[in-house]
Scaffold this active site. Sequence first.
Site, short mmCIF file in Angstrom:
data_model
loop_
_atom_site.label_atom_id
_atom_site.label_comp_id
_atom_site.label_asym_id
_atom_site.label_seq_id
_atom_site.Cartn_x
_atom_site.Cartn_y
_atom_site.Cartn_z
N HIS A 119 0.90 -1.31 -0.07
CA HIS A 119 -0.21 -0.05 -0.19
C HIS A 119 0.90 1.36 0.11
O HIS A 119 1.80 1.14 1.06
CB HIS A 119 -0.95 0.28 0.86
N GLU A 121 0.59 3.66 1.49
CA GLU A 121 1.22 4.03 2.83
C GLU A 121 2.18 3.28 4.15
O GLU A 121 2.89 3.82 4.46
CB GLU A 121 0.10 4.49 3.96
P1 13P Z 1 -9.43 6.55 0.21
O1 13P Z 1 -10.72 5.62 -0.36
O2 13P Z 1 -9.99 7.14 1.53
O3 13P Z 1 -9.09 7.44 -0.05
O4 13P Z 1 -8.74 5.29 0.66
C1 13P Z 1 -8.28 4.65 -0.69
C2 13P Z 1 -6.68 3.89 -0.17
O5 13P Z 1 -5.97 3.87 0.22
C3 13P Z 1 -7.29 2.32 0.21
O6 13P Z 1 -6.74 1.39 0.43
#
Ligand code: 13P
Length: 278
Positions: A119, A121
């Site tokens: 991901h 993040e």
């Molecule tokens: P959002 O739908 O909050 O933009 O997040 C997307 C996401 O990172 C899903 O893994």
Amino acid sequence: MRPRRKASSRGAAATGRRTSGRMPLISGNWKMNHNHFEAIQTIQKLAYALNPDDYQHVDVSVHPPFTDLRSVQTVLQADDIPIALGAQDCHPADSGAYTGEVSAAMLAKLDVTYVIVGHSERRGLFGETDELVNAKAQAVLRHGMVPIVCVGETVEQRRAGQAHDVVTGQLTGSLDILDAETVAKLVVAYEPVWAIGTGETATPADAQDMCSHVRSLVAGRWGSDAAGALRIQYGGSVKPSNAPDLMEQPDIDGALVGGASLDAADFARIANYRLYAA
Ligand code: 13P
């Protein structure tokens, strides 16, 4: 009372029929939200909002934090709910001195089906490289689960015209070593970093463009059978209002939903996008 659905005039959208033959996968990534009490409530509400027939048209997965997995698994099993359990990450090793980590072997024991790897993040905040993402994907596969491999460019990279090259590098690095038969079973999530949590969704055309690029890359390296079977999700500010148009795109086979998946009613509407098409 179950939510009232709007009848759709779009034939294919209304039935969920897709010319590709690929089963759509709508996944809720809860990120670091919901303690285990809230998780139980959310999964119960979600199960209630979806009808048994809905699962004929769409695969649905939820990806709670590690601390909620056992609780959610118990609810899903006890009530025989056909929502797949997912995780948000794992360590590539099966066990060992890795304080704070959770292995794919442990997730498999909890009947986890899908594990998100790479991901943005994790890549951005925790420095994960394509090599590590590849090792995690292999660990997930070794334990009989399906990796959801995330790729996506930053706003700077998009502005500099590098979006396709960035995604090419992430994809080939993250899927390195895997054979065509394995790649066919994977899920790739295209999540442009600038669209995550910002409310700024990629246009259906832009999302389609990159998902088609991903499929062509896979066709070039692993062959057309793998490319035809691989499921590609779009992620980044997916909401009930934009899900139907995104899901209309021929190379988008699902959505990886963050914020909107925390609300069971919103997430159910996204999973049932076919019923809410304009
Ligand atoms: P959002 O739908 O909050 O933009 O997040 C997307 C996401 O990172 C899903 O893994």
